[in-house]
Design an enzyme around this catalytic site. Structure first.
Site, PDB file in Angstrom:
ATOM      1  N   HIS B  67      51.567  30.369  27.532  1.00 36.13           N
ATOM      2  CA  HIS B  67      51.840  28.935  27.596  1.00 36.13           C
ATOM      3  C   HIS B  67      52.183  28.379  26.223  1.00 36.13           C
ATOM      4  CE1 HIS B  67      47.477  29.570  27.101  1.00 36.13           C
ATOM      5  NE2 HIS B  67      47.586  28.611  26.225  1.00 36.13           N
ATOM      6  N   HIS B 264      45.881  20.695  24.865  1.00 39.04           N
ATOM      7  CA  HIS B 264      46.248  22.016  25.383  1.00 39.04           C
ATOM      8  C   HIS B 264      47.580  21.980  26.110  1.00 39.04           C
ATOM      9  CE1 HIS B 264      46.133  25.778  27.639  1.00 39.04           C
ATOM     10  NE2 HIS B 264      46.411  25.057  28.703  1.00 39.04           N
ATOM     11  N   GLU B 413      42.845  49.090  38.154  1.00 40.44           N
ATOM     12  CA  GLU B 413      44.173  48.980  38.759  1.00 40.44           C
ATOM     13  C   GLU B 413      45.059  47.965  38.057  1.00 40.44           C
ATOM     14  OE1 GLU B 413      41.287  48.561  40.387  1.00 40.44           O
ATOM     15  OE2 GLU B 413      41.124  50.378  41.624  1.00 40.44           O
ATOM     16  N   HIS B 476      39.264  49.509  53.525  1.00 42.54           N
ATOM     17  CA  HIS B 476      40.182  50.462  52.909  1.00 42.54           C
ATOM     18  C   HIS B 476      41.465  50.664  53.703  1.00 42.54           C
ATOM     19  CE1 HIS B 476      36.814  51.197  50.316  1.00 42.54           C
ATOM     20  NE2 HIS B 476      37.366  52.219  49.722  1.00 42.54           N
TER      21      HIS B 476
END
Ligand SMILES: [Ca+2]
Ligand SMILES: [Ca+2]
Lengths: 676, 676
Positions: B67, B264, B413, B476
């Site tokens: 950002h 911000h 992952e 799963h």
């Protein structure tokens, strides 16, 4: 360990070995290593009553390493839960059994939360501990600790490596959740082999950095006294969560497979099971449990029943001494019912009311609910001023102010969602909500799925729901996000078009959370929208309804959220003289549940129907013949510019509608025109 | 800081302030606080050449707190990148500009990776550093360090809170990536307010636990010497990544908004910009940069160009002294071309070959490619033995063995996927692959999206792609996973049905990675499948083709992956005598790209067509009139039992086909029959 302790522990181990051998599928390594921890929890430490698994002040247990579920089934069986008979154990991982391949709270009484996706369970445990802290702060009175229990969890290397655990553990440390006790099964083995292949960080030091107490037990395979002492120290530390690092050997007792990854996810086989019996001196046959082991577990479970009886006495006294709070506790936490008139204060708007962003309407709804429902609590992943999720009538849930209800989750979407799921699955009536930008639901997608699967009543509040996000650009602009969430079974997605639809969405979501323990995902706009004719809470709760009615339409425009008023405008800009119905469809899932007559009346298949949504067009075939959508990534520019350039204008909708009337079908506008 | 340094630093700050004021949108706080770091990197430390942003040995820079992109645009402009003129800066966040709201590598020359989704950038940086370590280990020769650069990144509180950062930082420490230097902009402010609301962990201690060197600069707003010294120490530590904790004030220089979350994400406005000019003694007008600041940055950039010229000389020498390696480097890394015959060794199968799981075919393909392509590298998130992703011809990429190519990502992952995206965006020709169970693509979904958006050639290898996972149960078993990934624009999803389709999928994925830098997502079975007639690499690369041809069909069955052979079997079991074509459709996206004549020839709209896929049915309307699918969650039981009970049998397909022929349309089998 004493001989009796060892016998109890080996009872756990061999139930796991035998069940997994019988099914020839499962994960024996973890239960064999974690059996001593399981023994201590279920035979000594935990307060629970197998006759009433929903006792509100029970200790909670979460097996974060859910693949080791035979540990939990063995423990439930040994403790006397009727849900897991020895026959159920023999049906491990078979169709329709009570002992599925991962613990599933909706299948097996005694399981608090569904686990399996790694890191999710320990994050659930943080949520359960937060629920405990809150209820204790709100309801406990001197001498009457209505809620005063621990939350235990066992996590493995996988849980420690997953990012979600960082998020929830960091927050647990920040919050100082002293009733949270996590065991880290530090067995040095993962599926790929020894952890030195991929995982050499100092986990204990990391948790100390989070503000946890960290203890170590060097021999978790047999040092029951050491484990007992660690739990004692954990309980003594009341202002920090505790991590007990337990060095174990995966598949402990197996002469040829222990301490290898071969025992992680495959049955031992008969020969190795026999050899393990030999090594551990286990004289009993398959599925045979010595009576003295049953006696130990069930003796302890009986003490739990007594504890519950004592608790009931205290509760009777509490009702006398604290009638108001008691009434609230009974309604909200025990009966888990909504109070009369709870939805009355939700805002009502008319088309004359000035339009505003649905995220602002959402803020109004959250504040209306906050006052009406003391069990409504939640917050944002550090986007409170953008998501508009702060409740004005309460303060921040922080160490020292657990009675307050605004969660400050930090920039931790996945951990946040898992915590909220658990706050619902605590079954104490909490209605949890959590918020982020719509696009970042991707960060917590697995937890949203788990809410749907495991029947958690989390309300997912998301804002900035389309390319109208504008300047932040394609990394922040949802395209496929909302449609892809509609694909998750048992999740309701709501995209309201104005103030009344926002109120309707909240009414639906709260009912669904409290009464059905099911999740709702909501998507709100950043930008202002006008209030529509015909929009009401009641219409919203039908999933779809006519915003502009037309008795015998030749064309129907159906849209969601910010595209509904574009369709209304299209009537004036290029569809003049046509008989057109405009349908707002805040929720596909809710509409699907309506009577067939209502559905076919509103959207007759014979009338050419055009869908308009600033999102990918997949799935709209269910409702419409032609589609205006967004099958390309967005762009950084002011939101209205994005909407204009990508085709979400009255003019383009009218033009596509004319093409539909002329016989074209399928995707008539997909946003790609803006990229040429 | 000297007066000239301060002037350079304030040039950065005011370009940010002015651009954000002009667009009235953006995030000034971070660039104002991080300007001294940016100055040091782009005016002193980094080797880069604005005339050739793709110089292979350039230092890499990633703005993880994306950002704050005005920091990066200011730096690129000051350094002389033609991609960011002062006019481009004036077009900040406008339609079609080179200065979008977050850094986008595909829009702006000089941006290495797209950032914005927090934590992703620092994880990309880990991937870039891993690429550097690998290429250096493979190609550097004494006196000829072809690849010898640093990777710098700036991350904020958000990045530190996100779980993905835990994953990648833990792995970076494990791997000992000494060329990685990360700045943590420790400004104590997030969107919700002060970090003490949600974030009180000891970040430095955490990174030490990961095995990083951790340094602190207490005054990041003006202590340029301190920052310089920290970078020196970081470079001196060659066996660990370094985190430099820099205490800064967000919005430094703004008298009324610095050190608050107000600065911000909102423009300062004219008055506060004027007040900031006053406080910092800035005499220059809007968008005015003092010539002496340009001179400093461009003088340093010129040194970068000289460094590149020296490198070119070394490269000439290298080509002489190491002709073989040089040829490989030129082909693979510089020209980024595939070698002749690279695909020849992919396996070819016939229907007579014994069927096996496509994950095993995938293993064969990975090993064929591993030998043919030295730039092919990757691994699994701790599921190597399940995903079947280990390359036999090479060892583990670990500290001390960076020349090897098997990554051991650990159970991480999301971090894995972001690392692989960056290994592609390193633009040194690496073809990265990463693997997990199909269901856990949800954990890395945001990184898959980023691969598609930012044009990274990551190959996502997933296995256990349906309810046929079996015993592990619904947590799963993918249902909505694959269809929901098809919704991501510019991502190709491949679900092969047998060995040849698997080979075709890999051929497609490698071409797409290497030649187009675009991602492919592949889903393979756990269970064995027969090899089909007509399946070839060439047919697979058309996206769909007839497995059973029929010149003038009255019915078409179209399926993917493990459901194709079920359709073939259905012909014998209940559709005898019917003229039926069976189509295998490994990829919707690839088929969509085929000529219209091929598409309408294979799937004529006029012929009743039934889709069969063990997944939600959404989207299949594009190709078929009736659907056999799975719109409910799965169950824990042996895989074949799940397939049978949920309707993926030849008998059920035949029965649904008969209903289709009788005029029924839509979802004809959705799996819910198994739950009754
Ligand atoms: Ca382990
Ligand atoms: Ca910050």
């Amino acid at each position: 360990a004493t001989a009796l302790e060892t016998e109890c522990i080996n009872s756990i181990r061999f139930l796991a070995v035998d069940a997994i051998n019988k099914s020839n599928s499962g994960h024996p390594g973890a239960p064999m290593g974690q059996a001593p921890i399981g023994y201590l929890l279920f035979a000594e430490e935990m307060n629970y009553n197998p006759e009433d698994s929903k006792w509100v002040n029970r200790d909670r247990f979460v097996l974060s390493s859910g693949h080791g579920c035979m540990l939990q089934y063995s423990l439930l069986h040994l403790a006397g839960y009727k849900s897991v008979s020895i026959d159920d154990i023999k049906q491990f991982r078979q169709w329709g059994s009570k002992t599925p391949g991962h613990p599933e709270n909706f299948e097996t009484d005694g399981i608090e939360v569904t686990t399996g996706p790694l890191g999710m369970g320990i994050s659930n445990a943080v949520g359960l501990a937060a629920a405990e802290a809150h209820l204790a702060a709100v309801y406990n009175k001197p001498g009457m600790p209505l809620i005063d229990h621990y939350c235990y969890t066992i996590a493995g290397d996988g849980c420690m490596q997953e990012g979600i655990t960082h998020e929830s553990a960091s927050l647990a440390g920040h919050l100082g959740l002293g009733k949270l006790i996590a065991f880290y099964d530090d067995n040095g083995i993962t599926i790929d082999g020894h952890t030195d292949l991929s995982f050499t960080e100092d986990v204990g030091m990391r948790f100390e950095a989070y503000g946890w107490q960290v203890l170590t037990v060097l021999d978790g395979n047999s040092d029951v006294a050491g484990l007992r002492d660690a739990i004692k120290q954990a309980k003594a530390c009341t202002d920090k969560p505790t991590l007990i690092k337990v060095k174990t050997i995966i598949g402990f007792g197996s002469p040829n497979k222990a301490d290898t990854h071969d025992i992680h996810g495959a049955a031992l086989g008969k020969d190795e099971a026999d050899a393990t019996r030999g090594q551990l001196g286990w004289k009993y046959g398959e599925f045979e449990v010595p009576q003295q082991a049953y006696d130990v577990f069930r003796g302890h479970a009986a003490k739990g029943a007594s504890k519950q009886a004592e608790w009931e006495k205290m509760w009777a006294e509490y009702q006398q001494k604290e009638p108001e709070l008691a009434a609230q506790f009974k309604r909200a936490c025990m009966d888990r019912k909504l109070p009369d008139g709870w939805a009355d204060s939700l805002p009502k708007l008319t088309p004359e009311d000035k339009g505003k962003a649905t995220r602002l309407h959402s803020h109004d709804c959250i504040n209306a609910l906050a006052s009406a429902l003391p069990e409504f609590m939640g917050g944002s992943a550090d986007l409170a001023p953008s998501n508009m999720t702060l409740m004005k009538c309460t303060g921040n849930f922080l160490k020292g102010s657990y009675a307050e209800r605004n969660f400050r989750f930090g920039i931790r979407e996945f951990g946040m969602a898992a915590m909220c799921n658990a706050m619902s699955l605590d079954k104490t009536g909490i209605i949890p909500y959590c918020a982020t930008f719509t696009i970042f639901s991707d960060y917590m997608r697995s937890a949203i799925r788990m809410a749907a699967l495991s029947q958690a009543g989390t309300i997912f509040v998301t804002t900035h729901d389309s390319i109208a996000v504008g300047e932040d650009g394609p990394t922040h602009q949802p395209i496929e996000t909302i449609p892809s969430l509609r694909m998750i079974p048992d999740l309701t997605v709501m995209r309201p078009a104005d103030g009344n639809e926002t109120a309707g969405a909240y009414k639906y979501a709260v009912l669904r959370s409290k009464n059905e323990s099911r999740p709702t995902f909501m998507a709100f706009t950043r930008q202002a929208l006008p209030n529509l004719t015909n929009s009401t809470v009641e219409n919203t709760m039908k999933g779809a309804y006519a915003v502009i009615e037309c008795a015998d339409p030749e064309l129907i425009l159906v849209a969601t959220g910010s595209e509904v008023h574009v369709c209304v405008n299209a009537l004036k800009e290029g569809l003049a003289g046509k008989k057109v119905r405009v349908v707002s469809m805040p929720s596909w899932e809710v509409f699907r549940e309506q009577p067939a007559s209502y559905k076919s009346g509103l959207l007759p298949k014979s009338v050419p129907t055009l869908s308009v949504e600033a999102a990918v067009t997949w799935g709209w075939d269910e409702w419409a013949h032609g589609h205006v959508g967004m099958n390309v990534f967005g762009a950084s520019a002011p939101g209205q510019t994005c909407l204009d350039n990508f085709g979400f204008t009255a003019a383009n909708v009218a033009s596509c509608a004319q093409r539909l009337l002329a016989g074209e079908r399928g995707v008539l506008s997909d946003g790609s025109q803006a990229k040429h």
